[in-house]
Design an enzyme around this catalytic site. Structure first.
Site, PDB file in Angstrom:
ATOM      1  N   ASP A 191     -46.209  -7.277   0.010  1.00  0.00           N
ATOM      2  CA  ASP A 191     -45.130  -7.740   0.820  1.00  0.00           C
ATOM      3  C   ASP A 191     -45.277  -7.963   2.221  1.00  0.00           C
ATOM      4  O   ASP A 191     -44.522  -8.288   2.889  1.00  0.00           O
ATOM      5  CB  ASP A 191     -43.828  -6.930   0.371  1.00  0.00           C
ATOM      6  CG  ASP A 191     -43.480  -7.153  -1.218  1.00  0.00           C
ATOM      7  OD1 ASP A 191     -44.077  -8.226  -1.671  1.00  0.00           O
ATOM      8  OD2 ASP A 191     -42.567  -6.123  -1.712  1.00  0.00           O
ATOM      9  N   ARG A 219     -44.829 -14.595 -13.574  1.00  0.00           N
ATOM     10  CA  ARG A 219     -44.330 -13.153 -13.309  1.00  0.00           C
ATOM     11  C   ARG A 219     -43.759 -12.539 -14.387  1.00  0.00           C
ATOM     12  O   ARG A 219     -42.674 -12.421 -14.805  1.00  0.00           O
ATOM     13  CB  ARG A 219     -43.457 -12.914 -12.117  1.00  0.00           C
ATOM     14  CG  ARG A 219     -43.908 -13.330 -10.826  1.00  0.00           C
ATOM     15  CD  ARG A 219     -42.868 -13.195  -9.708  1.00  0.00           C
ATOM     16  NE  ARG A 219     -42.563 -11.849  -9.176  1.00  0.00           N
ATOM     17  CZ  ARG A 219     -41.855 -11.701  -8.275  1.00  0.00           C
ATOM     18  NH1 ARG A 219     -41.085 -12.417  -7.642  1.00  0.00           N
ATOM     19  NH2 ARG A 219     -41.531 -10.213  -7.946  1.00  0.00           N
ATOM     20  N   LYS A 243     -35.269  -1.677   0.601  1.00  0.00           N
ATOM     21  CA  LYS A 243     -34.683  -2.764  -0.708  1.00  0.00           C
ATOM     22  C   LYS A 243     -35.177  -2.649  -1.999  1.00  0.00           C
ATOM     23  O   LYS A 243     -34.251  -2.455  -3.034  1.00  0.00           O
ATOM     24  CB  LYS A 243     -34.998  -4.048  -0.289  1.00  0.00           C
ATOM     25  CG  LYS A 243     -35.056  -5.128  -1.340  1.00  0.00           C
ATOM     26  CD  LYS A 243     -35.524  -6.499  -0.781  1.00  0.00           C
ATOM     27  CE  LYS A 243     -35.855  -7.559  -1.862  1.00  0.00           C
ATOM     28  NZ  LYS A 243     -37.204  -7.370  -2.742  1.00  0.00           N
ATOM     29  N   ASN A 244     -36.437  -2.231  -2.302  1.00  0.00           N
ATOM     30  CA  ASN A 244     -36.824  -2.111  -3.554  1.00  0.00           C
ATOM     31  C   ASN A 244     -36.687  -0.963  -4.301  1.00  0.00           C
ATOM     32  O   ASN A 244     -36.723  -0.729  -5.409  1.00  0.00           O
ATOM     33  CB  ASN A 244     -38.319  -2.506  -3.509  1.00  0.00           C
ATOM     34  CG  ASN A 244     -38.470  -4.035  -3.356  1.00  0.00           C
ATOM     35  OD1 ASN A 244     -37.549  -4.637  -3.601  1.00  0.00           O
ATOM     36  ND2 ASN A 244     -39.925  -4.527  -3.166  1.00  0.00           N
ATOM     37  N   CYS A 288     -38.325 -14.631  -6.478  1.00  0.00           N
ATOM     38  CA  CYS A 288     -39.104 -15.341  -5.392  1.00  0.00           C
ATOM     39  C   CYS A 288     -40.347 -15.942  -6.310  1.00  0.00           C
ATOM     40  O   CYS A 288     -40.754 -15.228  -7.383  1.00  0.00           O
ATOM     41  CB  CYS A 288     -39.935 -14.492  -4.297  1.00  0.00           C
ATOM     42  SG  CYS A 288     -38.595 -14.236  -3.121  1.00  0.00           S
ATOM     43  N   ARG A 331     -32.059 -12.132   1.850  1.00  0.00           N
ATOM     44  CA  ARG A 331     -32.213 -11.252   0.488  1.00  0.00           C
ATOM     45  C   ARG A 331     -32.726  -9.842   0.741  1.00  0.00           C
ATOM     46  O   ARG A 331     -32.410  -8.743   0.180  1.00  0.00           O
ATOM     47  CB  ARG A 331     -33.096 -11.930  -0.508  1.00  0.00           C
ATOM     48  CG  ARG A 331     -32.808 -13.167  -0.954  1.00  0.00           C
ATOM     49  CD  ARG A 331     -33.573 -13.769  -1.740  1.00  0.00           C
ATOM     50  NE  ARG A 331     -33.953 -12.642  -2.983  1.00  0.00           N
ATOM     51  CZ  ARG A 331     -34.793 -12.940  -4.141  1.00  0.00           C
ATOM     52  NH1 ARG A 331     -35.377 -14.027  -4.187  1.00  0.00           N
ATOM     53  NH2 ARG A 331     -34.829 -12.101  -4.938  1.00  0.00           N
TER      54      ARG A 331
END
Ligand code: EPU
Length: 430
Positions: A307, A122, A22-23, A117, A399
């Site tokens: 994570d 952040r 994903k990232n 999230c 997600r």
């Protein structure tokens, strides 16, 4: 409204295939804005964050062809510095990569402040520091980040990051690949998805070296051309299935992984008593008895990933003895512990540390997915618990996890997805 209904208590067994990272994908898709030609990207995970980014790019004028579930062709050569639609941008943290990519391609970016999230504040000050080191002027006003290159374009620069940041490292990479001259980024993040983004850009003609170490050098090139690339497997998705096998029990072969990326998770699960066997591109996790306590502190790669913090906490919640989990990246990533306690866990949070007194069993009840990884942790807890668990707000999980229902059902889990169309009170009130 998406809910998962899970009947827990049966061990997991069988094999599961891991999707693309994903990232990496959420940086690579905006990166296609920098490319003058067609990018064919394979192993793109079919998750809602990716779908949202594709919608944003398509709205900006990108031409996108889906060749199969996980293979896409993107051509952004006709995009003309459109501002990305604010309602979509605010729904995804990774939309901050549009700033670096637009700045690199057009010399101008105007992007709504990213959502994502909620783990406390952040900031993106390190991204901005990097753009400024390339000569850009950056302003934040009215909920937008506006960045402009100087006349003559961005110039290579030297950036020393004050904080090891995945997002800042990737965003500065995006802004610098087409800049004039050489950029050096020091104290950068080393996650596998950083190396993957650099490899993708290099495959399109960029000149990046050092990705995966803490100094990256980028020699600016005039143009990136099209090409083909395949995204690496998702380290966190793989780690989540590893934690699930360890906490729930059984024997699971996790296929299509790079075992090296999972070293710290493998080591922690072995320390807790699970049996982990590594193959070339697969890992088997077997767990037949109660896990033992352990401590973990989250850190940038190659440390234990933040994570994976909620998922390993579920293993500890069921382990013998008292475990400590210390969060080293975010201010507020323990909101899920209250939900686990509703299921019978015994967790107390003291500042950045969760003290977990292991219990013999959890029991099903109604809980919430507070965010993506917290949601994954609730799924693991529910699979391990006796009785039925209903997980509300399960859309968060989607997600970042492709077909989690199908993959878990393939391992023998009793899990069902229920979608309802309730009107939220806040919407009615406007
Ligand atoms: N930070 C700053 N200033 C900055 C940037 C970061 O103070 O300019 C701080 C953050 O507040 C945080 C720390 O530095 O305390 C590290 O943040 P980082 O920038 O590395 O995180 P990110 O880029 O916002 C990405 C992933 C996250 C993952 C983190 C850490 C994406 C889209 N998100 O976030 O993924 O937790 O790196 O590995 O790549 C997830 O997948 O569930 C997820 C949240």
């Amino acid at each position: 409204m998406v809910k998962y209904m899970i009947e827990g208590g049966s061990p997991l067994s069988g094999r599961v295939s891991i999707s693309g990272a994903k990232n990496a994908a959420v940086a690579m898709l905006p990166a296609t804005l920098l490319v003058n030609g067609v990018c064919r990207i394979e192993n793109v995970p079919d998750i809602s964050d990716v779908r949202l980014l594709l919608e944003i790019l398509s709205d900006m004028g990108a031409s996108i062809r889906r060749l199969s579930r996980n293979t896409l062709e993107l051509d952004c050569s006709r995009v003309r510095n459109a501002t990305a639609p604010i309602d979509l941008v605010r729904r995804i943290r990774a939309s901050y990569y549009l700033i670096g990519a637009e700045l690199g391609r057009f010399g101008h970016a105007c992007v709504a402040m990213p959502g994502g999230c909620n783990f406390g504040v952040r900031p993106i000050d390190q991204h901005i520091k990097g753009f400024e080191a390339l000569g850009a002027q950056v302003e934040q006003s009215g909920g937008y980040v506006v960045a402009d290159a100087p006349e003559g374009g961005l110039m290579g620069g030297h950036v020393y990051l004050d904080i090891v940041s995945v997002g800042a490292t990737m965003n500065i990479l995006l802004a610098s690949v087409l800049a004039n001259g050489t950029t050096v980024i020091e104290n950068c993040a080393k996650e596998p998805h950083i190396v993957d983004l650099a490899n993708f850009l290099n495959a399109m003609g960029a000149k990046i070296s050092g990705a995966g170490t803490d100094i990256i050098k980028v020699r600016g090139v005039r143009e990136l051309r099209g090409g083909a690339y395949s995204i690496i497997p998702d380290q966190i998705e793989a780690g989540t299935y590893m934690a699930a096998a360890a906490a729930v029990g059984g024997s699971v072969l996790i296929e299509g992984v790079i075992p090296k990326h999972l070293d710290c998770i493998t080591a922690k699960l072995r320390e807790m008593g699970a049996r982990v066997t590594e193959y070339d591109d697969a890992i088997r996790v077997e767990s037949v008895r109660r896990l033992r306590r352990a401590n973990v502190k989250t850190m940038p790669y190659p440390g234990f990933p933040t994570d994976m913090q909620p998922q390993i906490a579920v293993c500890m919640a069921l382990a013998e003895g008292t475990s400590l989990v210390t969060e080293g990246i975010y201010d507020n990533r323990f909101r899920y512990t209250g939900e686990l306690n509703r299921m019978g866990a015994c967790i107390q949070v003291e500042s950045k540390t969760a003290v977990i007194d292991g219990v013999r069993e959890l029991h099903g009840c109604e809980v919430r997915a507070c965010d993506l990884r917290a949601g994954a942790a609730m799924v693991i807890a529910a699979l391990a618990a006796g009785g039925t668990t209903i997980i509300e707000d399960a859309h968060y999980i989607e997600r970042g996890y492709e077909d989690i229902i199908g993959k878990l059902a393939g391992l023998g889990a009793h899990i069902r997805r229920v979608e309802t169309y309730e009107v939220a009170t806040a919407d009615v009130a406007g």
